[in-house]
Design an enzyme around this catalytic site. Structure first.
Site, short mmCIF file in Angstrom:
data_model
loop_
_atom_site.label_atom_id
_atom_site.label_comp_id
_atom_site.label_asym_id
_atom_site.label_seq_id
_atom_site.Cartn_x
_atom_site.Cartn_y
_atom_site.Cartn_z
N ASN A 36 58.33 -73.86 -93.49
CA ASN A 36 59.54 -73.80 -94.32
C ASN A 36 60.31 -75.11 -94.23
OD1 ASN A 36 61.43 -73.61 -92.01
ND2 ASN A 36 60.29 -71.71 -91.66
N LYS A 59 68.91 -56.59 -84.82
CA LYS A 59 68.32 -57.44 -83.77
C LYS A 59 69.06 -57.33 -82.44
CE LYS A 59 66.22 -60.46 -87.10
NZ LYS A 59 65.25 -61.53 -87.17
N LYS A 63 37.66 -76.60 -92.29
CA LYS A 63 38.47 -76.65 -93.51
C LYS A 63 37.90 -75.70 -94.56
CE LYS A 63 40.08 -79.73 -97.08
NZ LYS A 63 39.75 -80.91 -97.84
N ASP A 85 57.86 -65.81 -90.77
CA ASP A 85 57.73 -64.37 -90.55
C ASP A 85 56.27 -63.91 -90.51
OD1 ASP A 85 60.45 -63.73 -90.33
OD2 ASP A 85 60.69 -63.97 -92.48
N PRO A 87 55.68 -62.19 -84.31
CA PRO A 87 56.67 -61.50 -83.47
C PRO A 87 58.06 -61.97 -83.85
CG PRO A 87 55.56 -63.23 -82.23
CD PRO A 87 54.83 -63.12 -83.54
N PHE A 97 70.85 -66.49 -85.91
CA PHE A 97 71.27 -67.11 -87.16
C PHE A 97 70.74 -66.26 -88.32
CE2 PHE A 97 73.14 -71.48 -86.88
CZ PHE A 97 73.44 -71.42 -85.53
N ILE A 137 61.14 -63.24 -82.43
CA ILE A 137 61.49 -63.80 -81.12
C ILE A 137 62.89 -63.33 -80.69
CG2 ILE A 137 61.85 -65.97 -79.84
CD1 ILE A 137 59.88 -67.23 -81.94
N LYS A 164 71.65 -57.69 -89.76
CA LYS A 164 70.81 -58.36 -88.75
C LYS A 164 71.42 -58.23 -87.36
CE LYS A 164 68.34 -61.45 -91.72
NZ LYS A 164 68.26 -62.72 -92.39
N1 CTP Z 1 63.95 -64.90 -85.97
C1 CTP Z 1 63.08 -64.88 -84.90
N2 CTP Z 1 61.78 -64.56 -85.08
C2 CTP Z 1 61.30 -64.27 -86.30
C3 CTP Z 1 62.17 -64.28 -87.42
C4 CTP Z 1 63.49 -64.62 -87.23
O1 CTP Z 1 63.52 -65.18 -83.78
N3 CTP Z 1 60.04 -63.96 -86.45
C5 CTP Z 1 65.37 -65.19 -85.74
C6 CTP Z 1 65.89 -66.46 -86.37
O2 CTP Z 1 65.80 -67.55 -85.43
C7 CTP Z 1 67.32 -66.12 -86.67
C8 CTP Z 1 67.29 -64.65 -86.98
O3 CTP Z 1 66.09 -64.16 -86.37
O4 CTP Z 1 68.14 -66.30 -85.53
C9 CTP Z 1 67.29 -64.29 -88.43
O5 CTP Z 1 66.30 -65.02 -89.11
P1 CTP Z 1 66.14 -64.88 -90.70
O6 CTP Z 1 64.98 -65.72 -91.12
O7 CTP Z 1 67.47 -65.11 -91.35
O8 CTP Z 1 65.83 -63.35 -90.84
P2 CTP Z 1 64.54 -62.50 -90.74
O9 CTP Z 1 64.61 -61.65 -89.53
O10 CTP Z 1 63.33 -63.37 -90.87
O11 CTP Z 1 64.71 -61.55 -92.00
P3 CTP Z 1 64.61 -61.93 -93.57
O12 CTP Z 1 63.63 -63.07 -93.66
O13 CTP Z 1 64.14 -60.66 -94.17
O14 CTP Z 1 66.00 -62.31 -94.01
#
Ligand code: CTP
Length: 402
Positions: A216, A348, A294, A284, A311, A330, A313, A344
């Site tokens: 990303n 979380k 490749k 995600d 996972p 975040f 985190i 969230k």
């Molecule tokens: N995060 C994480 N591990 C993941 C996904 C997210 O630790 N696999 C943490 C990010 O570092 C952030 C928070 O979860 O602190 C929210 O991340 P965000 O990308 O906004 O949300 P998602 O949980 O991925 O949900 P969505 O993409 O559906 O908004």
């Protein structure tokens, strides 16, 4: 602190206006303030505004007969419990280091028998100049104390160290000095000393094959700025980072990772921590196929690309046995920011969610608007540089854990 008296010396710099706020903060705590303004300082604040806030006479002139008859400069320099120089300009500190006494401020600094706290403020090049560094060393040898400067955007348009400490931070330093804590480590400079802060930053990269990956736009700037801000406040910082193009902050334990699963393992190995700040934009999903060869264009394996979920985190650490006392997540959102952030926070099990609207140029950009969501409500911060936002967040962490 009540019944204490500060002698405030206001130097000539754009940060002089913050001295007004400092007087108000001190007055709220029952501290009286006598003030000396330098000639240059008068270009930025007037004796009338300072006197109006402090409710006391303001001194500007070494050769004022009436002032000398009321209270001579020697007495002025000694009647306070502490002398505080705000902003401490390069010029004022150079004079004090050399022992010059050609105006009321410098004469007072030479004549005082009290500790002097300097809050330096200047352009980053001036701050880094060897002459300034030498002067600071001399002042330290003479038992002067310092609060700041901070790193951030400056009025001159440059970025770096030289921004004056915020009035709240200066008050904190004054409180500690008046309480008898005059060792440098005891000052507001290092309130996170003895705290371990674990931070994730940047994107993760999920390989499809040896040449392709899913990732990303995260630049890592916000996470790195938070790591730097916490380290500057004295914390032991572990920064677990995905691949980014910025230099590691000095004084921080860096762990470089690529994938979400590596990031989780690195975080779990870095525990225990007092604070966990999950800034990383973790991918995600990861491709199910990760071949060491490749994938050729004519192969059908990528159509469609099969994915497995990574996972979470943040959720894992927030629910784990070794959960840090303060867990901050975040939330990068493009719409319905506050509602998604609140969801969230609950989902979380974090203590705070820092919500960002990433519909503009936040990802990869230099500025950020943060909404701090806690179980008690939401606090929206105005648009500011990622460095300033990091510093503000670090100070909020200080309020909670230090
Ligand atoms: N995060 C994480 N591990 C993941 C996904 C997210 O630790 N696999 C943490 C990010 O570092 C952030 C928070 O979860 O602190 C929210 O991340 P965000 O990308 O906004 O949300 P998602 O949980 O991925 O949900 P969505 O993409 O559906 O908004």
């Amino acid at each position: 602190m009540s019944e204490k008296r500060i002698l405030l010396i206001i130097g000539g710099g754009i940060a002089a206006f913050k001295a007004l706020l400092l007087i108000r903060l001190l007055a709220k705590r029952g501290v009286k303030t006598s003030t000396v303004i330098t000639k240059a300082g008068e270009e930025f604040v007037t004796p009338l505004s300072v006197g109006g806030l402090s409710g006391e006479k303001v001194y500007t002139d070494l050769f004022s007969l009436s002032d000398e008859q009321e209270m001579g400069h020697i007495e002025l320099s000694r009647s306070a419990d502490l002398v505080v120089v705000v902003p401490a300009t390069a010029d004022l500190m150079a004079k004090a280091a050399r022992g010059l006494a050609n105006d009321l401020a410098s004469t007072t600094l030479l004549a005082t028998d009290k500790r002097v706290l300097y809050a330096p403020a200047m352009n980053v090049r001036m701050w880094e100049h060897p002459a300034t560094k030498r002067n600071i060393e001399t002042l330290r040898e003479n038992h002067a104390l310092f609060v700041g400067p901070e790193e951030g955007d400056m009025a001159c348009g440059e970025f770096g160290f030289g921004r004056m400490a915020e009035p709240e931070t200066i008050v904190e330093a004054i409180e500690k000095i008046l309480a008898g804590k005059t060792h440098l480590d005891d000052l507001a400079l290092k309130p996170l000393k003895d705290k371990h802060i674990l931070i994730t930053a940047g994107p993760t990269r999920e390989p499809i094959d040896p040449v392709r990956y899913l990732s990303n736009h995260s630049s890592g700037k916000q996470g790195y700025a938070i790591a730097r801000a916490c380290e500057r406040l004295g914390a032991k910082v572990t920064l677990v980072s995905g691949p980014v193009a910025i230099a590691p902050p000095s004084g921080v334990d860096m762990v470089q990772v690529e994938t979400a699963r590596e990031m989780l393992t690195a975080c779990e190995s870095a525990l225990p921590a007092d604070v966990f700040i999950s800034v990383a934009a973790v991918a995600d999903w990861r491709p199910k196929t990760n071949t060491d060869k490749k994938i050729k264009k004519d192969k059908q394996e990528l159509q469609p690309l099969a994915l497995s979920e990574n996972p979470d985190i943040l959720r894992t650490i927030a629910n784990g046995e070794n959960r840090p006392g303060l867990v901050i997540g975040f939330a990068a959102e493009t719409d319905n920011v506050l509602n998604h952030a609140k969801a969230k926070l609950a989902k979380k099990k974090c203590d705070w969610i820092v919500a960002n609207d990433v519909s503009g140029d936040v990802m990869g950009g230099d500025n950020n608007t943060m909404i701090i969501v806690t179980k008690d409500g939401a606090d929206e911060w105005s648009l500011m540089s990622k460095q300033d936002a990091a510093h503000k967040l670090a100070l909020k962490i200080v309020e909670t854990v230090a």
